[in-house]
Design a protein around this motif. Structure first.
Motif, PDB file in Angstrom:
ATOM      1  N   PRO B  92      58.627  51.054 -73.916  1.00 53.18           N
ATOM      2  CA  PRO B  92      57.323  50.609 -73.280  1.00 53.18           C
ATOM      3  C   PRO B  92      57.542  50.432 -72.106  1.00 53.18           C
ATOM      4  N   GLU B  93      56.887  50.837 -71.154  1.00 57.70           N
ATOM      5  CA  GLU B  93      56.793  50.753 -69.747  1.00 57.70           C
ATOM      6  C   GLU B  93      55.289  50.783 -69.104  1.00 57.70           C
ATOM      7  N   GLY B  94      54.928  49.567 -68.460  1.00 54.37           N
ATOM      8  CA  GLY B  94      53.746  49.699 -67.804  1.00 54.37           C
ATOM      9  C   GLY B  94      52.595  50.165 -68.710  1.00 54.37           C
ATOM     10  N   ALA B  95      51.591  50.832 -68.423  1.00 50.46           N
ATOM     11  CA  ALA B  95      50.443  51.105 -69.127  1.00 50.46           C
ATOM     12  C   ALA B  95      50.710  52.234 -70.240  1.00 50.46           C
ATOM     13  N   GLY B  96      52.119  52.749 -70.180  1.00 57.15           N
ATOM     14  CA  GLY B  96      52.594  53.738 -71.009  1.00 57.15           C
ATOM     15  C   GLY B  96      54.085  53.655 -71.531  1.00 57.15           C
ATOM     16  N   HIS B  97      54.673  54.708 -71.364  1.00 62.69           N
ATOM     17  CA  HIS B  97      56.015  54.779 -71.908  1.00 62.69           C
ATOM     18  C   HIS B  97      56.907  55.473 -70.937  1.00 62.69           C
ATOM     19  N   ARG B  98      58.153  54.974 -71.004  1.00 64.22           N
ATOM     20  CA  ARG B  98      59.171  55.696 -69.876  1.00 64.22           C
ATOM     21  C   ARG B  98      59.988  56.443 -70.864  1.00 64.22           C
TER      22      ARG B  98
END
Lengths: 623, 455
Positions: B92-98
């Motif tokens: 999970p990263e920011g508003a989405g996924h890395r």
């Protein structure tokens, strides 16, 4: 198709001398080349008038095959392309894309079907098939000689959707579309949402109460700012086309609950009208001949109200034994079962009944431990995720299984001579788990695992001319790759309207239908096929015969035009949105003033010339 | 939390897997205007389906109906394909996924390679072709198969003799023996796991003795033997190249069997066995074909009718779980089975030339090691939301196709569409919350344009 190359009109119709046609012949990995001598076909085609190159490829539809075409268009300055391969049904769009990527108008391409209509149908006559392939290609080349660049018809898109049916499928599709920002009208004929699942107890394999699942779905649609729900309503009139369906809904609408009508125009339509449980005939397995013969939905109703006890009670009597018979109204065999009202038998599998029976059988064993359960099946089809567990657990819980053959179905007779308190129903059948032994089984209750039959959406089927299959369910475009689309563009199929399926599968199908609708409604305009009728105003005499012949309301009409001489005349006019390109008008025009774009009469004539060209003429072409 | 830094690439949706499910999801998203990145670990997209012979119940040739989808994805302006690329992690990263991925070395500069195959023709080293299930060789440097996308050569370092022939003939100087793995960090608004299935081992049931006979084969091998462009052009059994006169299909050889750890039904085996039996009776008209089964699960649309046609064609259906397969002289096989349907029932031994074992479907990839996604007891991705078959435990990560349990192509296609729909909903809601560009404010009641027609 949203392609990486921008579309654009290609060059105008060149004169015959300027024709530069490329012919591309597919081996189809042997499907064609095992029968047709494709190298010889290419050799002959190279000498057809206007043809500058003829190539063979193992899979023309593959990326390298398509690249071959696009690059030749640029390098060889081709202005027409013929692909000879499978049915255009599979790959016409594929090759149109390849032609477009080469920078040519995609309608300056013709498809010759040398697989379904040649190599597959003349498997045992390679020479004949090769000669036929040449003729089919010669016809396509001839047709191309008169081809003109065409552009797709672009019309404004009504970016909202209609969902017909408020069961699981309809609610899911509506919630999905609204959740994506698309306004939805959800029409349900009954007084509440939920459809057939309202009658369910618990859903397999989660054992979640059906009411809870429906509640979760209802929460997603009720009160949603983009969803208008009309209960006790039905679609009475529908016409139009993708991007522009005119719909009239009649029902008890508005706070007063007065019967009224509303009209709405939508760009896409999701059919979610569901299924009906099979209704056994009177006397089928003693149904309606004895009160203790129930269908699975009826038995569910009984289970819902029965208090847990050692033995299940029915009409004040203990039910010490229950038999379930699978495949009632499904997997029927010609000559064994009586045909349905339309003369057909239900030869399909209803997919959900096996797991339903085992779920109910297990529930009986768990809630009424002294009620014995017998299961008469053909095959146990607990195929789904978590379904096999019901089979395993039911076996462990003491359910006794028998296996019958579809052409020797069990017989059921109420026992008139049974002593008081004895089981009133006698089943006789051959059990193929024990070498075909003939058995009799006396039980207190018989439950018929009824299958799914096509639901009622006759009025929409007729108005939109939707195709139905042999099984009476709506017929998808392709049963493998395009299960939620139907041959009428802009109409999508969600759930059991297309065929038997369980709740999870229905939710998936509804999502798949919704995403197709979302893709249509994501665009400002819809693009329609350019193969529509066109009137040559100079030739048209305004007889109106074409209008009389036209079967599509509004597609053709007579209009008054004023010519240069100031006189008003009648002329035919086409509405390209409504015209389906059937050609009925072309056939009756006395002045040959009306033609189908892409399929003009001069093109037909050229095709016929190509097909019937004397064999020597074709052979001479090779000289 | 680890700082992930600036991503190398941004995408609306990242799809793990370029098989038929992943491609369908990608197409359904890209057709709505989303930018999609498909990550495929194999050198070509197309997954399992592109290697099949024909499909049930239509008997369409699989290549003929798969290539258009592959091609449509390859040419779509909204789809980027990253092939021969592994997913290392999804965080999970920011508003989405890395998503961190590794591009494996192909030892060919893919920007330079033009797919001319001159390297392949020049190469002298061979190994069993994985696309052909090892029944035919492929050169150590080759375009993976005729219909592969992309049409780029790939060098198998394990078999390469580094003789330099390929580099000498390559017209674009694309061969790079020193190529290294390249890592990339991709920021995705949402992720779809469409990583597909594998089969459990042919030797999973020791009493079937697949380890002792080359004539006990996988159904995927039979697909290649039956493919229209099959390597041998006909059906030959592996041990001696003999045309088999008697072929057996042993069903549930790795499913519905707790002894191999797969208690569930693999859902497709009945139908592909029937299909293969039909194709075999076309290819070998005098061959004797038997399907040993427990239940025939022909449940899909048109499947029961297909099964009945196969019975009418004279294919033998024998109900019984095979107890043992015994290799005997002349490389033949004795199938020990209890026949329950004949009066003379009991244990029988039947001799066959070739046996196809219906192996069980298991997950191809375990996403729980690389992401917060959770699995069900069967090892496939869990889908806890009763109203959404494509949703996982993690908001923003969805699942499609056989990554969520065995299923056939049409059911995979439907779930792939459903996954694309859930992703669209998710991205729309997020953009709306963020007030991002292009999202209208939530309308008040009745955005629908209705017109009363009077009563």
């Amino acid at each position: 198709m949203n392609d990486k190359t921008a579309s654009g009109s290609g060059p105008a119709n060149p004169s015959a001398e300027a024709l530069r046609i490329g012919v591309y012949i597919c081996r189809c990995g042997g499907n064609i080349s095992d029968v047709v001598d494709v190298e010889r076909v290419a050799e002959v085609c190279r000498h057809l008038p206007g043809v500058v190159t003829a190539n063979v490829h193992t899979f023309m539809c593959s990326d390298p095959g398509q690249k071959n075409i696009s690059e030749d268009i640029r390098n060889e300055k081709l202005n027409r392309v013929v692909v000879a391969s499978c049915s255009p049904f599979l790959h016409e769009l594929t090759f149109r894309g390849a032609v477009q990527r080469g920078g040519l108008n995609p309608y300056l391409y013709e498809h010759a079907n040398i697989r379904e209509q040649c190599s597959w149908s003349h498997k045992h006559d390679p020479q004949g098939a090769t000669a036929k392939a040449i003729r089919l290609i010669a016809a396509a080349v001839g047709k191309l000689r008169y081809a003109e660049p065409l552009d797709q018809i672009r019309l404004p898109n009504q970016r909202q959707a209609l969902v017909v049916g408020g069961g699981v499928a309809g609610m899911k599709a509506a919630a999905d579309l609204a959740g994506r920002g698309i306004p939805v009208l959800l029409v349900e004929q009954s007084e509440r949402l939920g459809g057939q699942v309202n009658r369910w107890n618990r859903v397999f394999p989660t054992e979640q109460p059906a009411a809870e699942l429906l509640g979760a779905l209802r929460k997603q649609v009720e009160g949603h700012p983009r969803i208008e729900i009309l209960l006790r309503s039905r679609v009475t009139k529908i016409s139009g086309f993708i991007g522009n369906f005119q719909v009239t809904v009649e029902g008890q609408i508005g706070p007063a609950g007065r019967r009224t009508e509303v009209a709405v125009t939508v760009g896409a339509l999701v059919m979610a009208t569901g299924f009906l449980p099979y209704a056994p005939r009177d006397g089928e397995y003693a149904y309606h001949r004895h009160p203790a013969v129930l269908t699975t939905p009826e038995f569910l109703e009984l289970l819902r109200h029965a208090p847990d006890a050692a033995t299940l009670q029915f009409q004040g009597r203990p039910v010490r034994s229950i038999a379930f018979i699978h495949c009632v109204g499904s997997r029927q065999v010609d000559g064994v079962q009586e045909p349905q009202a339309d003369g057909k038998i239900n030869n399909y599998c209803s997919r959900v009944c096996c797991t339903t029976v085992l779920q109910q059988a297990l529930a009986v064993r768990q809630r009424f431990p002294e009620t014995e359960v017998f299961d008469l099946h053909q095959d146990i089809r607990t195929y789904g995720r978590g379904h096999e567990d019901y089979y395993i657990q039911a076996s462990q819980a003491g359910v006794i299984f028998f296996r019958y053959h579809g052409d020797e179905i069990p017989t059921v007779a109420p026992r008139t001579d049974a002593p008081a308190g004895a089981p009133p129903l006698r089943l006789t059948f051959k059990d193929y788990l024990t070498w075909g032994e003939e058995l009799t089984l006396d039980v207190d209750m018989l439950v018929l695992a009824v299958g799914m039959t096509a639901g009622t959406c006759q009025s929409l089927v007729e108005q939109l001319k939707l195709p139905c299959g042999e099984d009476r369910f709506l017929q998808e475009i392709h049963p493998k790759l395009r299960p939620v689309e139907i041959s009428v563009n802009g109409v999508l199929l969600a759930g059991a309207v297309q065929g038997p399926m369980n709740i999870r599968e229905t939710l998936a199908a509804a999502g798949a239908a919704a995403v197709k609708a979302a893709a249509i409604l994501a665009k400002e305009q819809v693009e329609l096929n350019p193969y529509v009728a066109q009137v040559d105003a100079d030739l048209c005499e305004g007889t109106g015969q074409c209008v009389e012949q036209c079967e599509y309301d509004g597609a053709l009409r007579l209009v008054q035009v004023t010519n240069g001489d100031g006189k008003a005349r009648q002329r035919a006019e086409v509405n390209p949105g409504l015209c389906v390109g059937c050609g009925a008008c072309v056939a009756v025009c006395p002045a040959r003033a009306i033609n189908l774009n892409g399929w003009r009469l001069d093109q037909y004539e050229a095709m016929v010339d190509g097909l019937v060209a004397e064999a020597p003429a074709l052979a001479a072409a090779t000289a | 939390m680890i700082a992930l830094g600036k991503p190398d690439r941004q995408t609306d949706v990242l799809v793990v897997g370029g098989g038929i499910s992943g491609l369908q999801t990608a197409l359904d998203l890209a057709d709505q205007g989303y930018q999609v990145t498909v990550v495929e670990r194999q050198p070509s997209i197309g997954g399992r389906m592109i290697a099949l012979s024909k499909v049930f119940p239509t008997l369409d040739c699989a290549s003929c109906i798969t290539t258009p989808r592959m091609s449509a994805a390859a040419h779509h302006s909204g789809i980027d394909l990253l092939t021969y690329t592994e997913v290392d992690s999804i965080l999970p990263e920011g508003a989405g996924h890395r998503v961190l991925v590794t591009h494996k070395p192909t030892y060919v500069d893919r920007d330079k390679c033009i797919g001319c195959r001159l390297c392949e023709y020049a190469c002298d080293a061979e190994y069993p072709d994985p696309f052909e299930q090892g029944i035919a060789p492929i050169r150590a440097i080759a375009v993976p198969f005729t219909t592969a996308i992309p049409q780029k050569a790939i060098l198998n370092a394990e078999y390469c003799m580094t003789c330099g022939s390929c580099a000498r003939v390559c017209p674009t100087d694309a061969i790079d023996y020193d190529q290294q793995p390249v890592r990339e960090s991709i920021q995705a608004g949402a992720v779809v796991i469409a990583s597909g299935y594998a089969l459990n081992a042919l030797t999973a049931k020791p009493q079937y003795n697949a380890q002792r006979s080359g004539n006990i084969i996988s159904p995927l091998t039979m697909e290649r033997l039956l493919a229209p462009h099959a390597p041998h052009g006909r059906v030959l059994r592996p041990s001696d190249g003999k045309i088999p006169g008697s072929i057996a299909f042993v069903q549930c050889a790795g499913s519905r069997d707790e002894t191999v750890g797969v208690a569930y039904c693999s859902r497709v085996c009945c139908m592909y066995a029937i299909k293969q039996a039909m194709l075999l009776s076309g290819a070998l008209p005098i061959a004797d074909i038997t399907i040993y089964y427990m239940d025939i699960r022909a449940f899909g649309k048109g499947y029961e009718q297909f099964y009945q046609n196969a019975k009418a064609m004279g294919i033998n259906f024998v109900r019984g779980k095979v107890a043992r397969i015994e290799p005997v002289d002349s490389d033949d096989l004795l199938v020990h089975v209890e026949v329950t349907e004949e009066a003379a029932g009991a244990m029988q031994k039947r001799r066959h030339d070739l046996v196809v074992l219906a192996q069980g479907m298991i997950p191809q990839w375990n996403p729980s090691v690389a992401s917060p996604v959770r699995l069900g007891g069967d090892g496939f991705v869990a889908t806890p939301d009763a109203t959404s078959p494509a949703s996982t435990h993690v908001p923003g990560i969805f699942v499609a196709g056989t990554a969520a349990g065995p299923k056939d192509i049409v059911d995979s296609i439907a779930e792939a569409g459903a996954a694309a729909m859930e992703v669209s909903r998710y991205l729309y809601q997020h953009a709306a919350k963020a007030g991002g560009p292009g999202t209208a404010p939530a309308p008040r009641r009745v955005a629908l344009k209705l017109a009363a027609t009077g009563s």
